[in-house]
Write a protein that holds these residues in place. Structure first.
Motif, PDB file in Angstrom:
ATOM      1  N   LEU A   1      42.247  44.136  25.627  1.00 38.43           N
ATOM      2  CA  LEU A   1      43.637  44.260  25.183  1.00 38.43           C
ATOM      3  C   LEU A   1      44.614  43.994  26.318  1.00 38.43           C
ATOM      4  CD1 LEU A   1      45.023  44.815  22.523  1.00 38.43           C
ATOM      5  CD2 LEU A   1      45.230  47.193  23.179  1.00 38.43           C
ATOM      6  N   LEU A   2      44.186  44.127  27.545  1.00 40.21           N
ATOM      7  CA  LEU A   2      45.020  43.774  28.691  1.00 40.21           C
ATOM      8  C   LEU A   2      45.048  42.264  28.908  1.00 40.21           C
ATOM      9  CD1 LEU A   2      46.649  44.890  31.105  1.00 40.21           C
ATOM     10  CD2 LEU A   2      44.519  44.957  32.377  1.00 40.21           C
ATOM     11  N   ILE A   3      43.908  41.615  28.772  1.00 40.75           N
ATOM     12  CA  ILE A   3      43.830  40.168  28.953  1.00 40.75           C
ATOM     13  C   ILE A   3      44.603  39.431  27.856  1.00 40.75           C
ATOM     14  CG2 ILE A   3      42.246  38.184  28.949  1.00 40.75           C
ATOM     15  CD1 ILE A   3      40.167  40.062  30.251  1.00 40.75           C
ATOM     16  N   GLY A   4      44.526  39.928  26.624  1.00 40.30           N
ATOM     17  CA  GLY A   4      45.181  39.268  25.493  1.00 40.30           C
ATOM     18  C   GLY A   4      46.690  39.133  25.652  1.00 40.30           C
ATOM     19  N   PRO A   5      47.438  40.246  25.810  1.00 38.04           N
ATOM     20  CA  PRO A   5      48.888  40.121  25.990  1.00 38.04           C
ATOM     21  C   PRO A   5      49.286  39.369  27.257  1.00 38.04           C
ATOM     22  CG  PRO A   5      48.363  42.329  25.313  1.00 38.04           C
ATOM     23  CD  PRO A   5      47.052  41.640  25.594  1.00 38.04           C
ATOM     24  N   PHE A   6      48.473  39.495  28.330  1.00 40.25           N
ATOM     25  CA  PHE A   6      48.782  38.732  29.542  1.00 40.25           C
ATOM     26  C   PHE A   6      48.669  37.231  29.269  1.00 40.25           C
ATOM     27  CE2 PHE A   6      47.566  36.602  33.488  1.00 40.25           C
ATOM     28  CZ  PHE A   6      48.669  36.894  34.248  1.00 40.25           C
ATOM     29  N   SER A   7      47.622  36.820  28.565  1.00 38.07           N
ATOM     30  CA  SER A   7      47.473  35.397  28.203  1.00 38.07           C
ATOM     31  C   SER A   7      48.583  34.960  27.259  1.00 38.07           C
ATOM     32  CB  SER A   7      46.114  35.155  27.550  1.00 38.07           C
ATOM     33  OG  SER A   7      45.077  35.468  28.426  1.00 38.07           O
ATOM     34  N   LEU A   8      48.976  35.842  26.355  1.00 40.38           N
ATOM     35  CA  LEU A   8      50.087  35.541  25.444  1.00 40.38           C
ATOM     36  C   LEU A   8      51.385  35.368  26.224  1.00 40.38           C
ATOM     37  CD1 LEU A   8      51.239  35.248  22.584  1.00 40.38           C
ATOM     38  CD2 LEU A   8      51.387  37.735  22.490  1.00 40.38           C
ATOM     39  N   LEU A   9      51.621  36.225  27.201  1.00 39.77           N
ATOM     40  CA  LEU A   9      52.825  36.099  28.029  1.00 39.77           C
ATOM     41  C   LEU A   9      52.807  34.799  28.825  1.00 39.77           C
ATOM     42  CD1 LEU A   9      55.426  37.247  29.264  1.00 39.77           C
ATOM     43  CD2 LEU A   9      53.992  38.388  30.963  1.00 39.77           C
ATOM     44  N   LEU A  10      51.669  34.470  29.420  1.00 36.72           N
ATOM     45  CA  LEU A  10      51.551  33.211  30.166  1.00 36.72           C
ATOM     46  C   LEU A  10      51.779  32.011  29.248  1.00 36.72           C
ATOM     47  CD1 LEU A  10      50.851  31.737  32.812  1.00 36.72           C
ATOM     48  CD2 LEU A  10      48.453  31.842  32.098  1.00 36.72           C
ATOM     49  N   SER A  11      51.213  32.065  28.065  1.00 37.38           N
ATOM     50  CA  SER A  11      51.370  30.977  27.104  1.00 37.38           C
ATOM     51  C   SER A  11      52.825  30.815  26.675  1.00 37.38           C
ATOM     52  CB  SER A  11      50.487  31.252  25.887  1.00 37.38           C
ATOM     53  OG  SER A  11      50.716  30.303  24.889  1.00 37.38           O
ATOM     54  N   THR A  12      53.484  31.932  26.403  1.00 37.79           N
ATOM     55  CA  THR A  12      54.892  31.882  25.982  1.00 37.79           C
ATOM     56  C   THR A  12      55.787  31.375  27.108  1.00 37.79           C
ATOM     57  OG1 THR A  12      54.466  33.757  24.530  1.00 37.79           O
ATOM     58  CG2 THR A  12      56.754  33.240  24.967  1.00 37.79           C
TER      59      THR A  12
ATOM     60  N   SER B   1      37.726  38.418  19.784  1.00 39.47           N
ATOM     61  CA  SER B   1      36.636  39.272  20.273  1.00 39.47           C
ATOM     62  C   SER B   1      36.953  40.749  20.032  1.00 39.47           C
ATOM     63  CB  SER B   1      36.368  39.009  21.756  1.00 39.47           C
ATOM     64  OG  SER B   1      37.355  39.592  22.567  1.00 39.47           O
ATOM     65  N   ILE B   2      38.228  41.108  20.046  1.00 37.25           N
ATOM     66  CA  ILE B   2      38.594  42.492  19.731  1.00 37.25           C
ATOM     67  C   ILE B   2      38.372  42.773  18.254  1.00 37.25           C
ATOM     68  CG2 ILE B   2      40.526  44.125  19.585  1.00 37.25           C
ATOM     69  CD1 ILE B   2      41.644  42.825  22.132  1.00 37.25           C
ATOM     70  N   LEU B   3      38.770  41.820  17.408  1.00 38.35           N
ATOM     71  CA  LEU B   3      38.602  42.022  15.960  1.00 38.35           C
ATOM     72  C   LEU B   3      37.143  42.143  15.554  1.00 38.35           C
ATOM     73  CD1 LEU B   3      41.300  39.633  14.466  1.00 38.35           C
ATOM     74  CD2 LEU B   3      41.254  42.124  14.356  1.00 38.35           C
ATOM     75  N   THR B   4      36.264  41.475  16.288  1.00 38.69           N
ATOM     76  CA  THR B   4      34.842  41.505  15.933  1.00 38.69           C
ATOM     77  C   THR B   4      34.055  42.528  16.747  1.00 38.69           C
ATOM     78  OG1 THR B   4      34.386  39.691  17.475  1.00 38.69           O
ATOM     79  CG2 THR B   4      34.833  39.098  15.177  1.00 38.69           C
ATOM     80  N   ALA B   5      34.750  43.358  17.533  1.00 40.10           N
ATOM     81  CA  ALA B   5      34.066  44.376  18.339  1.00 40.10           C
ATOM     82  C   ALA B   5      33.492  45.458  17.431  1.00 40.10           C
ATOM     83  CB  ALA B   5      35.035  44.982  19.350  1.00 40.10           C
ATOM     84  N   ARG B   6      32.560  46.218  17.968  1.00 43.49           N
ATOM     85  CA  ARG B   6      31.906  47.255  17.160  1.00 43.49           C
ATOM     86  C   ARG B   6      32.687  48.557  17.152  1.00 43.49           C
ATOM     87  NH1 ARG B   6      27.298  49.873  20.749  1.00 43.49           N
ATOM     88  NH2 ARG B   6      28.334  49.663  22.757  1.00 43.49           N
ATOM     89  N   PHE B   7      33.634  48.741  18.078  1.00 42.81           N
ATOM     90  CA  PHE B   7      34.494  49.916  18.162  1.00 42.81           C
ATOM     91  C   PHE B   7      33.696  51.210  18.286  1.00 42.81           C
ATOM     92  CE2 PHE B   7      37.305  46.788  16.253  1.00 42.81           C
ATOM     93  CZ  PHE B   7      38.417  46.922  17.064  1.00 42.81           C
ATOM     94  N   ALA B   8      32.672  51.187  19.125  1.00 46.42           N
ATOM     95  CA  ALA B   8      31.959  52.418  19.452  1.00 46.42           C
ATOM     96  C   ALA B   8      32.824  53.221  20.418  1.00 46.42           C
ATOM     97  CB  ALA B   8      30.611  52.088  20.086  1.00 46.42           C
ATOM     98  N   GLU B   9      32.611  54.514  20.476  1.00 47.19           N
ATOM     99  CA  GLU B   9      33.501  55.332  21.300  1.00 47.19           C
ATOM    100  C   GLU B   9      33.409  54.998  22.781  1.00 47.19           C
ATOM    101  OE1 GLU B   9      31.266  59.520  22.061  1.00 47.19           O
ATOM    102  OE2 GLU B   9      32.113  59.194  20.082  1.00 47.19           O
ATOM    103  N   GLN B  10      32.267  54.534  23.269  1.00 49.15           N
ATOM    104  CA  GLN B  10      32.182  54.157  24.677  1.00 49.15           C
ATOM    105  C   GLN B  10      32.915  52.846  24.967  1.00 49.15           C
ATOM    106  OE1 GLN B  10      29.492  54.627  22.725  1.00 49.15           O
ATOM    107  NE2 GLN B  10      27.893  53.130  23.101  1.00 49.15           N
ATOM    108  N   ASP B  11      33.152  52.022  23.935  1.00 44.85           N
ATOM    109  CA  ASP B  11      33.900  50.780  24.133  1.00 44.85           C
ATOM    110  C   ASP B  11      35.375  51.037  24.419  1.00 44.85           C
ATOM    111  OD1 ASP B  11      31.589  49.397  23.691  1.00 44.85           O
ATOM    112  OD2 ASP B  11      32.064  48.818  21.633  1.00 44.85           O
ATOM    113  N   PHE B  12      35.889  52.183  23.987  1.00 46.47           N
ATOM    114  CA  PHE B  12      37.299  52.506  24.211  1.00 46.47           C
ATOM    115  C   PHE B  12      37.592  52.868  25.660  1.00 46.47           C
ATOM    116  CE2 PHE B  12      37.239  52.947  19.626  1.00 46.47           C
ATOM    117  CZ  PHE B  12      38.470  52.431  19.276  1.00 46.47           C
ATOM    118  N   LEU B  13      36.560  53.079  26.457  1.00 39.43           N
ATOM    119  CA  LEU B  13      36.773  53.477  27.843  1.00 39.43           C
ATOM    120  C   LEU B  13      37.167  52.294  28.725  1.00 39.43           C
ATOM    121  CD1 LEU B  13      36.705  55.846  29.776  1.00 39.43           C
ATOM    122  CD2 LEU B  13      34.289  55.360  30.167  1.00 39.43           C
TER     123      LEU B  13
END
Length: 194
Positions: A104-115, A85-97
């Protein structure tokens, strides 16, 4: 309009960094997902030839293996979908807020849980197959399984804390009452220190 024009390079650099990070994490998550899926369909110790039921199914360590392997598979699937979902995001400036930092917080947390749960499943398999009910073998297995988890947490801890603080905690004296509030360009300027 002036803010958007002045920070165009910042948005492009943020998009490039986020895509590079996400692609690397996606490869790692795909590998973990493959490993835990293969472990789920090949039970440790084998299965009965007549019934196909795993031989160690009544062992407590087999239950630990099965539960942790399932959690690892679900967490890695979640992480992969979040990174996509991050790779396919539109990356508008308001999305960075809020949106992109939250993903990006959910992704590494899920990766840590998985590992972590993958290492628990692997440790349970080692104990079932090779330790022959010797409880003293549990300590070295746990210590060795903890090392990669500790390294991952140590290396990613600052990023996770920064993402959490920038998205969900008081910033610059303001309290976010709603995740869906209106976009304010001053928030990005203050966030990036420009």
């Amino acid at each position: 309009m002036v803010f958007t024009r002045e920070h165009e390079n910042l948005v492009k650099e943020g998009e490039k960094w986020m895509k590079t990070t996400t692609e690397s994490c996606s490869i790692t998550v795909a590998l973990i997902m493959t490993i835990v899926f293969a472990a789920a369909i090949t039970a440790p110790g084998g299965s009965s030839q007549e019934t196909g039921i795993p031989l160690f199914r009544k062992e407590m360590t087999f239950t630990i293996f099965a539960v942790s392997d399932a959690i690892s598979l679900f967490a890695s699937s979640t992480a992969l979908l979040v990174f996509l979902s991050i790779l396919t995001a539109r990356f508008a400036e308001q999305d960075f807020l809020v949106r992109l930092p939250r993903r990006l917080l959910i992704g590494p947390f899920s990766l840590l849980l998985s590992t972590t749960t993958m290492m628990v499943a692997f440790s349970a398999t080692l104990f079932i197959v090779f330790c022959d009910k010797n409880p003293w073998m549990l300590a070295p297995i746990c210590v060795l399984a903890f090392i990669p988890i500790a390294i991952f947490v140590t290396l990613q801890f600052r990023l996770i804390i920064d993402l959490f603080q920038s998205t969900h905690v008081h910033i610059f004296g303001k309290h976010r009452k709603s995740f869906l509030r209106r976009f304010n360009p001053d928030d990005i300027r203050l966030l990036f220190g420009k």
